[in-house]
Scaffold this active site. Structure first.
Site, PDB file in Angstrom:
ATOM      1  N   ASN A 142      17.403  28.292 -32.847  1.00  0.00           N
ATOM      2  CA  ASN A 142      16.393  28.225 -33.913  1.00  0.00           C
ATOM      3  C   ASN A 142      15.056  27.658 -33.440  1.00  0.00           C
ATOM      4  OD1 ASN A 142      16.782  25.418 -34.173  1.00  0.00           O
ATOM      5  ND2 ASN A 142      16.906  25.513 -36.401  1.00  0.00           N
ATOM      6  N   ASP A 202      14.535  19.530 -33.715  1.00  0.00           N
ATOM      7  CA  ASP A 202      13.149  19.093 -33.501  1.00  0.00           C
ATOM      8  C   ASP A 202      13.069  17.991 -32.455  1.00  0.00           C
ATOM      9  OD1 ASP A 202      12.293  20.964 -35.261  1.00  0.00           O
ATOM     10  OD2 ASP A 202      11.846  19.596 -36.898  1.00  0.00           O
ATOM     11  N   ARG A 205      10.205  17.703 -49.720  1.00  0.00           N
ATOM     12  CA  ARG A 205      11.312  17.827 -50.673  1.00  0.00           C
ATOM     13  C   ARG A 205      11.061  16.918 -51.882  1.00  0.00           C
ATOM     14  NH1 ARG A 205      13.601  18.720 -45.745  1.00  0.00           N
ATOM     15  NH2 ARG A 205      15.588  19.829 -45.486  1.00  0.00           N
ATOM     16  N   SER A 237      21.560  22.959 -38.076  1.00  0.00           N
ATOM     17  CA  SER A 237      20.803  21.764 -38.490  1.00  0.00           C
ATOM     18  C   SER A 237      21.395  21.113 -39.743  1.00  0.00           C
ATOM     19  CB  SER A 237      19.326  22.097 -38.756  1.00  0.00           C
ATOM     20  OG  SER A 237      18.863  23.170 -37.995  1.00  0.00           O
ATOM     21  N   ARG A 252       7.479  34.208 -39.225  1.00  0.00           N
ATOM     22  CA  ARG A 252       8.642  33.324 -39.377  1.00  0.00           C
ATOM     23  C   ARG A 252       9.579  33.906 -40.434  1.00  0.00           C
ATOM     24  NH1 ARG A 252       6.649  27.174 -39.631  1.00  0.00           N
ATOM     25  NH2 ARG A 252       8.874  26.830 -39.233  1.00  0.00           N
TER      26      ARG A 252
END
Length: 428
Positions: free
Chosen positions: A337, A314, A28, A198, A125
């Site tokens: 996810n 994660d 990012r 998330s 994906r």
């Protein structure tokens, strides 16, 4: 012949690990530094495959930067506006979702002609929800192979306005829209359809946008309002905090076989939601101490838990293997996810946990793990997924060795993971 690494049983873990930079923050920050006015020096940047794909793409798009020899400091000369390809381009992004999604949005500003592609897994994906939202804002996007999946051909046209994005599959779609919207001609209002997954990753995005001088308002994460025609401004220097997902393996190792392990580079002021992983370990019975820039974990008698882990998908994977060492079963819920990550992580996790002797119930969006009385020695398949390799290294914290196939797949986020683990481990 596939590469493999056999980890011998570990009696004790103890020590300090300085974490590599966060993948989510690194990519990012690189993109915003490229879009910003001014020069930004990023320190503690992650040196990994995903970041390398982002750097290569930015270079191909005419962004100039200087990378230190150890690849962890990067001085980026911002272009002060949208990224413009001087000629038609094809960018190969490997399996880096944190490069594919934000670039897919950013390259819809102006009038580019760019193809984004990647490894075979990247083409599995989903990206349709992002493309739908960008098209609502005027973007011209073509699917070159399968509808809803990369590769994509992007030809600019995104102007902003009212767009709706499905939040139920990946927060990266919203992140991509948020980072792009300030540079659009019109104000953008992003409406979230479904349950936003998330959420803490959205907070990382908003924090970084703020760091680069852009404020976003939202109505309780349901509608986001972004003014158009803005300019990102370089903060000058930005320190990338340690990767909280990477921290989870060392903290879990301490919970199982500490000693005490301290991870540095994250702490109570961290912007990453995955630091909440430490709270889960504490619930299971580990002892946790928080500092401003460290988290410390010491061993405790671990008990199984039943928890919704949508907020830390994660790091939640690490709980699935830590569950092998807990008293009683563990259930991890609301993690659909996992299925659209580097591999179908629910299926992969279930398969490999059974190999070491666990009883596993794999649901559409949950996993239920009953630990065995004694772990079995097994060859663990890693599915070209860095987190599978790191999660299953924890099996060696027993009196049973474990063989990890293709251990180099950790290069996606943590190239020297196994060296760092060995450094704090004392063999039985």
């Amino acid at each position: 012949m596939v590469d493999s690494l056999t980890l011998q049983p570990v009696a004790l873990v103890n020590g300090t690990v300085n974490l590599p930079g966060s993948k989510s923050v690194s990519n990012r920050a690189l993109l915003l530094a490229a879009l910003a006015e001014g020069t930004t020096t990023l320190t503690n940047l992650l040196d990994s495959d995903d970041v390398r794909h982002m750097l290569n793409a930015l270079q191909a798009l005419g962004v100039s930067y200087q990378l230190s020899d150890d690849r962890t400091t990067c001085k980026v000369d911002g272009v002060g506006g949208p990224l413009v390809a001087s000629k038609p381009l094809e960018l190969f992004l490997g399996n880096a979702g944190t490069a594919m999604r934000p670039l897919a949005a950013a390259l819809c500003l102006g009038s580019n002609d760019v193809v984004l592609t990647g490894e075979p897994r990247m083409k599995e994906r989903p990206i349709g929800h992002l493309v739908d939202a960008l098209r609502q804002g005027g973007a011209q996007i073509d699917y070159l192979e399968q509808t809803d999946y990369p590769p994509l051909r992007l030809r600019g046209g995104f102007r902003g306005g009212d767009v709706t994005v499905d939040g139920s599959v990946s927060s990266q779609f919203l992140t991509a829209l948020l980072m792009t919207a300030p540079l659009a001609e019109q104000d953008t209002h992003i409406h979230i359809k479904g349950e936003l997954v998330s959420k803490p990753y959205i907070d990382i995005t908003l924090h970084l946008m703020r760091t680069f001088g852009v404020e976003v308002s939202h109505d309780n994460y349901r509608v986001f309002h972004i003014n158009g025609r803005q300019t990102y401004r370089s903060p000058g220097d930005y320190l990338v905090e340690g990767d909280a997902s990477s921290a989870s393996y060392f903290l879990a190792a301490a919970a199982i076989k500490g000693g005490t392990v301290r991870v540095t580079g994250i702490g109570k002021k961290s912007v990453q939601g995955d630091t909440k992983f430490a709270d889960v370990l504490e619930k299971m019975g580990a002892r946790i101490t928080w500092g401003d820039d460290y988290i410390e974990c010491s061993r405790g008698e671990l008990r199984g838990i039943d928890m919704d882990m949508n907020h830390i998908p994660d790091a939640a994977m690490t709980i699935a293997t830590a569950a092998l060492f807990a008293e009683g079963p563990t259930t991890i819920r609301n993690i659909y996810n996992w299925r659209v990550k580097e591999t179908d992580r629910l299926a992969a996790m279930a398969t490999e946990l059974r190999k070491v002797g666990a009883e596993v119930d794999e649901g559409e969006d949950y996993i239920h793990v009953v630990p065995p009385a004694k772990l079995k020695f097994a060859d663990i398949g890693t599915y070209n997924d860095h987190r599978m390799a790191m999660c299953f290294s924890l099996v060696a914290l027993s009196d049973t060795p474990v063989t990890i196939l293709d251990p180099k797949c950790t290069a996606k986020t943590f190239p020297d993971y196994f060296e760092q683990l060995a450094r704090i481990s004392q063999l039985a």
